[in-house]
Design a protein around this motif. Sequence first.
Motif, PDB file in Angstrom:
ATOM      1  N   PHE B 412      27.066  39.263  63.223  1.00  0.00           N
ATOM      2  CA  PHE B 412      27.550  37.995  62.652  1.00  0.00           C
ATOM      3  C   PHE B 412      28.437  38.256  61.432  1.00  0.00           C
ATOM      4  O   PHE B 412      29.394  37.532  61.169  1.00  0.00           O
ATOM      5  N   TYR B 413      28.099  39.298  60.681  1.00  0.00           N
ATOM      6  CA  TYR B 413      28.905  39.638  59.499  1.00  0.00           C
ATOM      7  C   TYR B 413      29.775  40.864  59.776  1.00  0.00           C
ATOM      8  O   TYR B 413      30.075  41.636  58.873  1.00  0.00           O
ATOM      9  N   GLY B 414      30.141  41.032  61.045  1.00  0.00           N
ATOM     10  CA  GLY B 414      30.997  42.153  61.415  1.00  0.00           C
ATOM     11  C   GLY B 414      32.466  41.778  61.343  1.00  0.00           C
ATOM     12  O   GLY B 414      32.850  40.811  60.683  1.00  0.00           O
ATOM     13  N   THR B 415      33.271  42.558  62.018  1.00  0.00           N
ATOM     14  CA  THR B 415      34.707  42.280  62.029  1.00  0.00           C
ATOM     15  C   THR B 415      35.316  42.762  63.336  1.00  0.00           C
ATOM     16  O   THR B 415      34.800  43.698  63.957  1.00  0.00           O
ATOM     17  N   GLU B 416      36.370  42.121  63.748  1.00  0.00           N
ATOM     18  CA  GLU B 416      37.103  42.548  64.932  1.00  0.00           C
ATOM     19  C   GLU B 416      38.080  43.670  64.577  1.00  0.00           C
ATOM     20  O   GLU B 416      38.388  44.520  65.401  1.00  0.00           O
ATOM     21  N   ASP B 417      38.578  43.631  63.366  1.00  0.00           N
ATOM     22  CA  ASP B 417      39.602  44.597  62.957  1.00  0.00           C
ATOM     23  C   ASP B 417      39.368  44.908  61.475  1.00  0.00           C
ATOM     24  O   ASP B 417      39.632  44.073  60.607  1.00  0.00           O
ATOM     25  N   ALA B 418      38.882  46.107  61.225  1.00  0.00           N
ATOM     26  CA  ALA B 418      38.497  46.466  59.852  1.00  0.00           C
ATOM     27  C   ALA B 418      39.692  46.822  58.981  1.00  0.00           C
ATOM     28  O   ALA B 418      39.517  47.185  57.823  1.00  0.00           O
ATOM     29  N   SER B 419      40.885  46.721  59.523  1.00  0.00           N
ATOM     30  CA  SER B 419      42.050  47.054  58.691  1.00  0.00           C
ATOM     31  C   SER B 419      42.624  45.825  57.995  1.00  0.00           C
ATOM     32  O   SER B 419      43.676  45.900  57.373  1.00  0.00           O
ATOM     33  N   GLN B 420      41.954  44.701  58.102  1.00  0.00           N
ATOM     34  CA  GLN B 420      42.478  43.476  57.483  1.00  0.00           C
ATOM     35  C   GLN B 420      42.174  43.455  55.981  1.00  0.00           C
ATOM     36  O   GLN B 420      41.183  44.024  55.521  1.00  0.00           O
ATOM     37  N   GLY B 421      43.015  42.775  55.266  1.00  0.00           N
ATOM     38  CA  GLY B 421      42.817  42.672  53.817  1.00  0.00           C
ATOM     39  C   GLY B 421      44.137  42.398  53.129  1.00  0.00           C
ATOM     40  O   GLY B 421      45.056  41.835  53.723  1.00  0.00           O
ATOM     41  N   GLY B 422      44.216  42.794  51.897  1.00  0.00           N
ATOM     42  CA  GLY B 422      45.470  42.551  51.192  1.00  0.00           C
ATOM     43  C   GLY B 422      45.374  42.884  49.727  1.00  0.00           C
ATOM     44  O   GLY B 422      44.367  43.407  49.245  1.00  0.00           O
ATOM     45  N   ASP B 423      46.429  42.606  49.044  1.00  0.00           N
ATOM     46  CA  ASP B 423      46.442  42.743  47.595  1.00  0.00           C
ATOM     47  C   ASP B 423      47.456  41.761  47.041  1.00  0.00           C
ATOM     48  O   ASP B 423      48.302  41.240  47.761  1.00  0.00           O
ATOM     49  N   ALA B 424      47.337  41.506  45.778  1.00  0.00           N
ATOM     50  CA  ALA B 424      48.226  40.525  45.162  1.00  0.00           C
ATOM     51  C   ALA B 424      48.317  40.781  43.673  1.00  0.00           C
ATOM     52  O   ALA B 424      47.398  41.338  43.062  1.00  0.00           O
ATOM     53  N   GLN B 425      49.414  40.381  43.120  1.00  0.00           N
ATOM     54  CA  GLN B 425      49.610  40.443  41.668  1.00  0.00           C
ATOM     55  C   GLN B 425      50.302  39.165  41.226  1.00  0.00           C
ATOM     56  O   GLN B 425      51.083  38.589  41.977  1.00  0.00           O
ATOM     57  N   ARG B 426      50.013  38.784  40.018  1.00  0.00           N
ATOM     58  CA  ARG B 426      50.691  37.618  39.455  1.00  0.00           C
ATOM     59  C   ARG B 426      50.813  37.814  37.952  1.00  0.00           C
ATOM     60  O   ARG B 426      49.849  38.179  37.275  1.00  0.00           O
ATOM     61  N   TYR B 427      51.993  37.571  37.455  1.00  0.00           N
ATOM     62  CA  TYR B 427      52.252  37.613  36.014  1.00  0.00           C
ATOM     63  C   TYR B 427      52.928  36.300  35.656  1.00  0.00           C
ATOM     64  O   TYR B 427      53.824  35.851  36.366  1.00  0.00           O
ATOM     65  N   MET B 428      52.501  35.716  34.592  1.00  0.00           N
ATOM     66  CA  MET B 428      53.079  34.427  34.232  1.00  0.00           C
ATOM     67  C   MET B 428      53.148  34.251  32.725  1.00  0.00           C
ATOM     68  O   MET B 428      52.352  34.833  31.977  1.00  0.00           O
ATOM     69  N   ALA B 429      54.117  33.474  32.313  1.00  0.00           N
ATOM     70  CA  ALA B 429      54.241  33.115  30.909  1.00  0.00           C
ATOM     71  C   ALA B 429      54.744  31.685  30.848  1.00  0.00           C
ATOM     72  O   ALA B 429      55.516  31.239  31.707  1.00  0.00           O
TER      73      ALA B 429
END
Lengths: 279, 874
Positions: B412-429
């Motif tokens: 139930f807590y498995g995955t079909e494709d373990a290569s999924q994911g991501g990253d993100a950055q945000r800078y603001m002023a």
Amino acid sequence: MTAPRDRLLRTMALAVVALCASTCGSTGGALIKIGLRAGGLSRPAAGPLTFCNAQDAPCTGWTVTLQTARIVLGPLYFNVDPPPGESTRGGLVIMQATEQFVVDPLDPALKDVPGGADGQTDTSHYCEIDLLPLQATSTASAADRQLLGNAATAYVAGSASKGSTAVPFAGLVVINTSVATPQQPLIALQRVSGALANLTFTEAMQTVELRVDPTHWLDAVDFADLLGSTPVSGTYTWSPDNCAQNSASFDAARCRFQFHLLTDGIKLSVGVYQFSLTP
Amino acid sequence: MTNLRVFTMGAAAVSLSFAALAQEVVPPQPIETPAATAPTGATTGAIVGLLVTVGPDGAVQDASVDVSGGAAFDAAALDAVRRWKFRPALRNGVPFAARVRIPFRFVPEGTAPIPGGLAGTAAAPATAPGPGSPDAGAPTPSAVAGGADAGAPAGPAAGVAGADGGMPAERPTPTAAGQAGDIGEVSVRGRQRKVERGGSDFQIDVGQLAIIPRKNAEDLLNLAPGIFIANEGGEGHAGQVFLRGFNAGTGEAIEFTVNGVPINEVDNPDAHGYADTHFIIPELIRDLQVIEGPFDPHQGDFAIAGSARYELGVRDRGMRAEASFGSYGTRRLLGLWAPKGQREGTFGAFEYQTTDGFGISRAASHATGMAQYEGELGPRGLYRILAGMYATHYRSAGVLRKDQVDSGQLDFYGTEDASQGGDAQRYMASFDLESPVGDGVVTAQTFLIYRSLRIDENFTGFLLDVQRRGQTLHDQRGDAVQKDYWAITAGTRGGYRVHFNWFGRDQAVELGLYGRYDHTVPTLQRVRFGTQTPYLIDQMLQTDIVNVAGYLDAEIKPLPFLTLRGGVRQDVWYYNVVDLCATNGNYQTGQPLNVNCPPYDASGQPQEPTRRQTATGDLFAPKVTALVALPYDLTFSASYGLGGQSLDARYISQEQKAPVVPLRAAEAGLLYRHPFGSVDLSGRVVGYYTHVDQELLPDPNQGRYSAAPGTTRVGVVGAIRATGRFFDEAASITTVNPRFDDTHSLVPYAPLVVGRSDTALFGPLPGNLRLLDHRLIGEAGLGISYIGKRALPFSQFSDPTLQMDASAYLRAGPVRAGVRVTNLTNNQFPLSQFFYASDFHSRPFATLAPAAHFTAAPPRIVLFTIELDLEREN
């Protein structure tokens, strides 16, 4: 007296609208699982089948008597739209049967296909039928496995006659790279792309029935193509190596025989695979 | 007989003056504010300004009239204020006598009040424009005379400090040497209160409801009725927001801002308008305004279903360090610095969180830093400088085929494709200012944002990468999609809101502008299953999008009991889109290899693979709200508005007028607010209607949202909030009936009923329990979410879910320790469900027909927290 009653009705209508959110309607359609049965041409009893491969009378072609026939079918994909090409999938598949099964086209008895079919309610117009070698995981009788081996998609045996010429024949239909061409790549040869299947799947308990008519398998075949080879035990046969141009077994006539048997027979979109729904 | 209803200017706040001079001064905060009674026979309103001296014990020592509204009104105000009780002013943590300027406004009964609170709002104090400008315009809460803080009497930021959208600050007078007992004088200024837009405007003072466990800023949206948030993309992925049966996707149908800085991302390859709020540290959120409809002329692009505005501020001043640890290797560190003596808007904070995640492929970590300085500008103005940075890396389990889980092929807590994911950055002023000029207030803001992200998702397995005509023969490589994006956003907004007297009543008109420029590079690539190796370009754009808007927002009171708010907004968009792979998919028979961006078109004729397309689009949107004051503290509210969303750049065609997806909404309802002793009670019942010409629904084949036919929704919202000295309760229920216009079938995915209850209990433990010479303070919170069944494709319905989250804390002086538990009962249920075709090789042969998929809701997660307030006052 009217005003309070109207107010009450309006209040009730609003309440119905609000409550309806959790009680009324649907998104339409349904996911369904239905049965699938397959068998040979509908006729009173199983046994050898004699027919004219020119489909006329009196017969202007070869009179063929099929003694034995088997074909491995599956998976099946019922599509709303015509497939975009023999080697490409597309459209919208609404129902699928993802098990392989073996059909004896000479036996009219319908047999259940393990797993049946699953998909959604809608109307299909076409069916893609894969013609693959019998997989180890597929359910098939030992006799069928022995007959078909692990490379063949079909088997035919019988005799053909035209005038005084009689051609006993028997052989496996193997679809591999030897028979593939740039115009007919392997992926296209291994698929009946767009067999007519006008079926409306509903939520009612239904079963898809598939009948395989082998009388059209040999429509375009000229049995004379086999006569140039040496019969084995009195029977003419063939192999996919007949189509391998660099092979010692290359035989243009027998390759042509196989090609017609496959592309103008087994892979025909009309007439060979007859679908119906019961009830 | 004349009945008058009494309002104060609220928030105490218009101006405060009191003796003080220390660098760290906390003004007195009203605790009990009995209402003033208007003079018998009075038929007109009046404004009375009082100077009130609050003693070190919190009692009123002295009160005098500063601005007279007539002898009778003066006496009425004085009589009321002498019965008020305060939390005393503090200088360096020591109580001292302070003089406060408190305005009372007496308004003839029938003038529309706005019951400010309602579900999710603690207090609806009046504006605080600064000394000498006692009424910044917005009607104040009902008969909570001096109701500056009526909603948060026991909260840490109650009272004066709780007034309006901005925290009143003190301006120490350098000469007023301070000792307890001295009378000093401090001027207090504040920001304009947000104008309320009727029954769908939820101005949420988070207050004590912050006790209830919430994972991030996104979760705070649950305080607004009718919102349900799912997340199938992972810890660093924006959540999927459902609002009143509207699938707002990953934010593309809701306009998100933080301190006025836009969050929605133009042309994000995941969704045009993608809004990731994970960069906001939850402890910094002072209040949140959710408008569930397009009823405010300030609302712009993406405000189809509504808008969510986060306002940052820290009321508990001081330095604070917090560490949390718990289930699945979750750890969180928080450092927060809110210097005493500075305004609420001045703070710095750092957050780091990491987790192994529940189940496979759910690990995540992120780090955030945010800092803001709020300073004074001229005699009455304020300015803020905000800077923030954020980075995350996360894994995602994605969707699972239900048949595989049912058959035991997948956990139930498995995955079909373990290569999924991501990253993100945000800078603001961001820099913004607000200052009274003439008879009005000028606001101005400019902001700059840099954003980049990568998202790897696989919804369909091996369904789509099929052999295509003319394509070199290939095996299936997988359907995983990699979405890359980076963008630079610059923009400005500003306005001038002027007040004038008309029909003998205060009226206001605001003219404003908004401008935003985005330079973006969205890319969609297909990657090989289980890897991050791209093999095909689906989309590669470079866009320059300009959005310029002007609006007029008026507040007109033509009749004593009627207030009209709203106006019009004109948005214009300019699109400049360079398709860097305009020949994508033009396979040519005979080519030795497939070419991603070939130098020929579909017919084989040569052409460059890049193409520039330009277009414009515009939207004229009226938005209006009418408020009618009724007896018994009731207000009737009716609103109409039109909202819209700009066009995704990938749909831009040369010289065509880019269509804007419009939504029309209307609503009507009753609002109520009344204080019962120390308990402030508010509630509302609102019926609503929305129609959108085009719906956005998840398209798993593209891994993003795509257009569907128009839809109509009707529904009802009921919400209530009660706040007292030791508790805070907000509860709501929302129903919706969403239908497609063409087939009248239900719109899938959105829950048809959403219920939510947030309960906070707080205060000293009974029996005067003490630890280490500190009195023990207890806090407990319980959040209950009921998500009714959701209509799903193929006439399916999801099962309703009930989730409970709880927390408990103990504080002894500077130390606070506690536990937070989400999904208390450890229910195992799907968070989102989808029905579409996928092929994850779950059977011997390809699966091409639709099937059920889901994402797993998190199991029970327990987090232990210890917090050290290094400068805490008692």
